[in-house]
Design a protein around this motif. Structure first.
Motif, PDB file in Angstrom:
ATOM      1  N   THR A  61      11.978   8.154   4.932  1.00  0.00           N
ATOM      2  CA  THR A  61      12.696   7.268   4.013  1.00  0.00           C
ATOM      3  C   THR A  61      13.850   7.979   3.292  1.00  0.00           C
ATOM      4  OG1 THR A  61      12.494   5.913   2.030  1.00  0.00           O
ATOM      5  CG2 THR A  61      10.986   7.747   2.216  1.00  0.00           C
ATOM      6  N   THR A 108       0.840  -1.195   0.000  1.00  0.00           N
ATOM      7  CA  THR A 108       0.000   0.000   0.000  1.00  0.00           C
ATOM      8  C   THR A 108       0.879   1.250   0.000  1.00  0.00           C
ATOM      9  OG1 THR A 108      -1.739  -1.185   1.129  1.00  0.00           O
ATOM     10  CG2 THR A 108      -1.792   1.192   1.297  1.00  0.00           C
ATOM     11  N   GLY A 109       0.459   2.253  -0.770  1.00  0.00           N
ATOM     12  CA  GLY A 109       1.331   3.408  -0.983  1.00  0.00           C
ATOM     13  C   GLY A 109       1.216   4.527   0.030  1.00  0.00           C
ATOM     14  N   PHE A 110       0.090   4.634   0.738  1.00  0.00           N
ATOM     15  CA  PHE A 110      -0.177   5.744   1.669  1.00  0.00           C
ATOM     16  C   PHE A 110       0.202   7.086   1.029  1.00  0.00           C
ATOM     17  CE2 PHE A 110       0.378   1.987   4.478  1.00  0.00           C
ATOM     18  CZ  PHE A 110      -0.943   1.900   4.879  1.00  0.00           C
ATOM     19  N   THR A 137       7.388   9.951   4.848  1.00  0.00           N
ATOM     20  CA  THR A 137       8.058   9.467   6.055  1.00  0.00           C
ATOM     21  C   THR A 137       9.554   9.750   5.943  1.00  0.00           C
ATOM     22  OG1 THR A 137       8.583   7.251   5.260  1.00  0.00           O
ATOM     23  CG2 THR A 137       6.362   7.587   6.124  1.00  0.00           C
ATOM     24  N   ASP A 149      10.464   9.051  -1.308  1.00  0.00           N
ATOM     25  CA  ASP A 149       9.448   8.150  -1.856  1.00  0.00           C
ATOM     26  C   ASP A 149       8.070   8.418  -1.242  1.00  0.00           C
ATOM     27  OD1 ASP A 149       8.851   6.164  -3.714  1.00  0.00           O
ATOM     28  OD2 ASP A 149       8.893   4.586  -2.192  1.00  0.00           O
ATOM     29  N   ASN A 150       8.049   8.969  -0.039  1.00  0.00           N
ATOM     30  CA  ASN A 150       6.783   9.321   0.623  1.00  0.00           C
ATOM     31  C   ASN A 150       7.088  10.294   1.748  1.00  0.00           C
ATOM     32  OD1 ASN A 150       7.637   7.686   2.889  1.00  0.00           O
ATOM     33  ND2 ASN A 150       6.960   5.877   1.729  1.00  0.00           N
ATOM     34  N   LEU A 166      14.853   6.797   0.307  1.00  0.00           N
ATOM     35  CA  LEU A 166      14.711   6.452  -1.109  1.00  0.00           C
ATOM     36  C   LEU A 166      14.215   7.669  -1.904  1.00  0.00           C
ATOM     37  CD1 LEU A 166      14.687   4.021  -3.192  1.00  0.00           C
ATOM     38  CD2 LEU A 166      12.236   3.956  -2.779  1.00  0.00           C
TER      39      LEU A 166
END
Ligand SMILES: *[C@@H]1O[C@H](CO)[C@@H](O)[C@H](O)[C@H]1NC(C)=O
Ligand SMILES: *[C@@H]1O[C@H](CO)[C@@H](O)[C@H](O)[C@H]1NC(C)=O
Ligand SMILES: *[C@@H]1O[C@H](CO)[C@@H](O)[C@H](O)[C@H]1NC(C)=O
Ligand SMILES: *[C@@H]1O[C@H](CO)[C@@H](O)[C@H](O)[C@H]1NC(C)=O
Ligand SMILES: *[C@@H]1O[C@H](CO)[C@@H](O)[C@H](O)[C@H]1NC(C)=O
Ligand SMILES: *[C@@H]1O[C@H](CO)[C@@H](O)[C@H](O)[C@H]1NC(C)=O
Ligand SMILES: *[C@@H]1O[C@H](CO)[C@@H](O)[C@H](O)[C@H]1NC(C)=O
Ligand SMILES: *[C@@H]1O[C@H](CO)[C@@H](O)[C@H](O)[C@H]1NC(C)=O
Ligand SMILES: *[C@@H]1O[C@H](CO)[C@@H](O)[C@H](O)[C@H]1NC(C)=O
Ligand SMILES: *[C@@H]1O[C@H](CO)[C@@H](O)[C@H](O)[C@H]1NC(C)=O
Ligand SMILES: *[C@@H]1O[C@H](CO)[C@@H](O)[C@H](O)[C@H]1NC(C)=O
Ligand SMILES: *[C@@H]1O[C@H](CO)[C@@H](O)[C@H](O)[C@H]1NC(C)=O
Length: 685
Positions: free
Chosen positions: A443, A379-381, A441, A438-439, A445
């Motif tokens: 992260t 899931t991507g959120f 959070t 990436d999102n 990435l």
């Protein structure tokens, strides 16, 4: 009297012959495509599409060595059990094979297919199973000596291949002479002339020209008869392409060999490239329509993929496909002015917008709750990539609302876009690194997809940040393309289609061209590939294959070698290098903003309902000429590259100098002004 009858008969016969030749569409499909190209010229030699719907192999190869042993037709004799020959069509093709043969006894001929040369032999490449190729072969059996014919059943249509291996299965000393092989091409079913392109591109760089045409041809192989989709549930052995995909006589699917399904995400790249090249927007319309037809009337969600594949989807609320379907609708209406289509689906569009925007939370970011996105199984959120695509959906929706006669939504959706942009830049930007995460959070990435889209869709809120992303994207580059950090080991010409347009859109022309040459150039010049289409994806070590987001390696032969989602250079080269694009519905407004890169000339064009749009530029000593020929009733914005930064060049339109005044201004590195349509020539020194 007899003489007159004869003449009449001959005339009737000639007429019948003419009709049977002209009506060369797929089976009983009515022809509705154009008869001729809109832009005849020497560039037509770069079109890969055959001139006839019925084609034969170009050469015969030895299975053992892969070397050419004869041209075709040529000596093609199979003697004894297990003997085999490989027939090379020279380019990607697809459809139904018709054989004529002469046998000395009983036996069977096996037919096996592959797009890449790596999988020539008795087993077809995989079109129907991700982990173990179950496709195998199909058989033409015969019980006696003598001449025979065989036609593949419709069910066994092979959507994409370059190589056909024929092998003999027999219990006796039978030998078989192959007298003829004809392939009835299944794709672009409504076109009698597969070379009747409605757009063209021609530049001083022959590799770029060929890449442009390989994207165009790929899109043609993805326009298929709607009753030739992949059968669902999938067969456990063999393959069946008898699924019903949607309405109409032609529909655009993701790939020629597989999935042979409507995937809206793929249309984000495929639709703009279709418009500037082949021009078959009917296939696009039918693909979009099927998404509206299968919308969940309670929630407003679109299926993940069109039928029959959608029956698998327990996860019927795949956010990313919703927004891509909506962006696809915008592109389609922009190019065609098909307000009937828009009116017919507008209520459903509004419902889809409510559904997706309803997932925007307190922080202002979209919270994706569905499974599965490109490169991400989980899931991507608040993933950056779906948020970038939602931004583009709101911006394009605001313009669609005006066309749909509901201008009040223009303001609402533009405001929502603005607050989403603010939230993305606030929560997803990594200032320490200089790119989007990436999102939202912590992260580390920094994905290729969201960062490319951030620039291309204009989500990034400063030119400094855009420049930093563009530079950081170079860190993913290898000699054969950009490795996507979000899908390690994989090089994706799909996501790289966004990356090249990102670099182009901020004037990093050299970077965009370099990535096109490395990635698409590598594939087009790879002797194991189709040498005529664009591939779905490949591995960083230069082999064909795919590592999935779930960690397993697909059967390497499952990769599609003719996948429209990788056709980004086709629209990119027309929009940015030639510089020609439509900006107003149906082509009422357009833009001409060339980027020379290391080229010395380029020309090209496309069609809308208003007529032909054509432009060309050519560098000369100390300057350049730029010509255009577009419908009279249109208006355009011209952006002229300045030869020296900030300097006011000498500009003449049709021989008349244009002064520097309020109607022509320097913006960035270009001189910008508005013009009327018609045929004109500009000289810059
Ligand atoms: C014929 O060749 C195939 C392999 O191509 C093999 O599997 C089969 O056993 C052979 N049959 C006979 C009768 O030799
Ligand atoms: C070969 O012989 C086997 C056993 O008799 C039979 O089942 C098979 O159908 C035969 N194959 C061909 C191609 O004639
Ligand atoms: C083509 O495939 C063959 C066989 O798999 C391999 O040996 C060769 O290295 C490949 N060539 C390229 C350019 O990838
Ligand atoms: C050949 O004979 C077999 C067994 O009698 C039969 O099943 C098959 O249909 C025949 N094939 C052809 C092409 O006549
Ligand atoms: C397609 O063919 C398969 C295999 O023969 C069959 O099971 C299925 O019912 C067919 N589907 C349609 C839509 O005709
Ligand atoms: C529509 O979505 C709702 C909620 O997810 C679901 O319960 C329903 O089964 C869906 N309807 C169809 C026809 O898929
Ligand atoms: C996103 O949605 C999920 C599922 O509904 C929920 O558990 C989560 O709290 C939401 N996240 C935010 C930031 O709202
Ligand atoms: C749509 O909204 C934008 C932003 O608010 C505004 O600039 C534009 O003029 C509006 N267009 C129309 C036709 O109302
Ligand atoms: C954020 O992105 C990272 C990297 O892709 C991923 O591991 C993590 O699960 C994501 N977090 C959420 C909440 O989606
Ligand atoms: C992003 O999602 C994560 C995981 O659901 C959540 O903890 C975080 O608060 C979210 N951030 C924002 C800004 O929505
Ligand atoms: C390329 O990478 C894949 C995936 O890691 C691996 O399976 C394959 O063996 C590698 N091939 C070569 C020739 O290095
Ligand atoms: C688009 O269609 C509308 C409605 O049919 C028409 O009024 C308008 O002139 C068309 N625009 C163009 C550019 O053809």
């Amino acid at each position: 009297m007899a003489f007159v009858t004869l003449i009449t008969r001959l005339a009737t016969l000639a007429c019948l012959l003419y009709i049977s030749q002209a009506q060369n569409c797929w089976k009983d499909t009515a022809c509705s495509g154009p008869d001729d190209t809109a832009f005849p010229g020497p560039w037509e030699s770069n079109i890969y599409a055959p001139s006839s719907r019925s084609v034969s192999p170009k050469s015969i190869l030895s299975l053992q060595t892969g070397e050419v042993i004869s041209s075709f037709p040529g000596d093609a004799k199979l003697s004894g059990n297990g003997s085999q020959l490989v027939f090379d069509f020279g380019i990607e093709v697809g459809g139904l094979v018709h054989l004529k043969y002469l046998s000395t006894g009983p036996g069977a001929l096996g037919l096996a297919f592959t797009e890449a040369k790596n999988w020539i032999g008795e087993w077809s490449d995989s079109s129907n199973g991700k982990l173990k190729g179950p496709d195998g072969a199909i058989y033409a059996s015969f019980n006696k000596s003598g001449s025979g014919t065989y036609t593949m059943p419709d069910l066994s249509l092979r959507g994409g291949f370059r190589y056909l291996t024929l092998f003999l299965v027999t219990n006796s000393t039978t030998s078989v002479e192959i007298k003829d092989i004809q392939l009835e091409i299944g794709f672009e079913p409504t076109w009698s002339n597969l070379r009747a392109y409605q757009g063209y591109f021609h530049s001083s760089d022959e590799l770029l020209n060929k890449i442009w045409y390989s994207g165009a041809y790929t899109l043609q192989t993805n326009n298929v008869p709607p009753n030739t989709g992949r059968q669902v549930p999938f067969l456990t052995t063999g393959w069946a392409n008898n699924g019903t995909l949607g309405p109409g006589d032609t529909i655009i699917v993701d790939g020629a060999k597989r999935d042979r399904a409507v995937w809206p995400g793929d249309m984000g790249v495929a639709v703009p490239s279709t418009f500037v090249s082949v021009g078959d927007l009917t296939a696009v319309k039918n693909a979009l329509q099927v998404m509206y037809n299968y919308q969940n009337s309670t929630t407003g969600a679109f299926p993940e993929a069109g039928p029959p594949l959608l029956q698998l989807g327990s996860d019927s609320y795949h956010s990313v496909s919703i927004v891509w379907s909506m962006i696809g609708s915008y592109n389609y209406v922009l190019y065609t002015n098909d307000t009937v289509f828009l009116a017919q689906n507008w209520a459903k569009y509004l419902k889809a917008m409510d559904f997706i925007y309803g997932k925007v939370g307190d922080s202002g970011l979209l919270n994706v709750t569905g499974l599965r996105d490109w490169a991400r199984w989980q899931t991507g959120f608040n993933g950056s990539e779906p948020n970038m695509i939602l931004y583009r959906t709101l911006i394009t929706g605001a313009e669609l609302a005006i066309w749909a006669g509901q201008p009040s939504l223009n303001a609402t959706w533009n405001e929502r876009a603005a607050s989403l942009r603010t939230a993305i830049n606030k929560y997803c930007w990594d200032s320490g690194y200089g790119a989007f995460k990436d999102n939202a959070t912590a992260t580390t990435l920094h994905p290729q997809d969201a960062n490319s889209m951030a620039i291309f869709f204009d989500v990034v809120d400063s030119t400094t940040k855009a420049g930093s992303i563009s530079s950081n994207l170079l860190k993913n580059w290898t000699p054969i393309g950009a490795v996507a950090p979000e899908l390690p080991e994989n090089i994706s010409p799909f996501i790289s289609s966004f990356e090249i347009q990102a670099h182009f859109s901020i004037g990093e022309t050299a970077r965009a061209l370099e990535l096109i040459r490395r990635c698409w150039g590598w594939y087009l010049n790879n002797p194991n590939g189709t040498e005529s289409t664009v591939i779905e994806g490949y591995l960083q070590n230069g082999t064909f294959g795919y590592r999935s987001s779930r960690g397993y390696a697909y059967d390497a032969s499952y990769i599609s070698h003719s996948h429209g989602w990788s056709s980004g250079p086709t629209s990119g080269l027309t929009t940015y290098v030639l510089g020609l694009s439509v900006t107003g519905i149906g082509g009422k407004e357009w833009k001409l903003a060339p980027q020379f890169g290391d080229l010395t000339s380029a020309e090209g064009g496309f069609m809308t309902i208003l007529g032909r749009y054509q432009a060309s530029w050519q560098l000369k000593a100390g300057g350049y000429t730029l010509s255009y020929n577009v419908p009279e009733e249109t208006t355009g914005q011209i952006v002229l590259p300045c030869l020296a930064r900030g300097n006011w060049p000498r500009i003449e339109i049709d021989g008349h100098p244009i002064p520097r005044d309020t109607s022509a201004q320097i913006v960035g590195d270009g001189v910008v002004f508005s013009v009327a349509g018609g045929e004109h020539s500009i000289e810059v020194k």
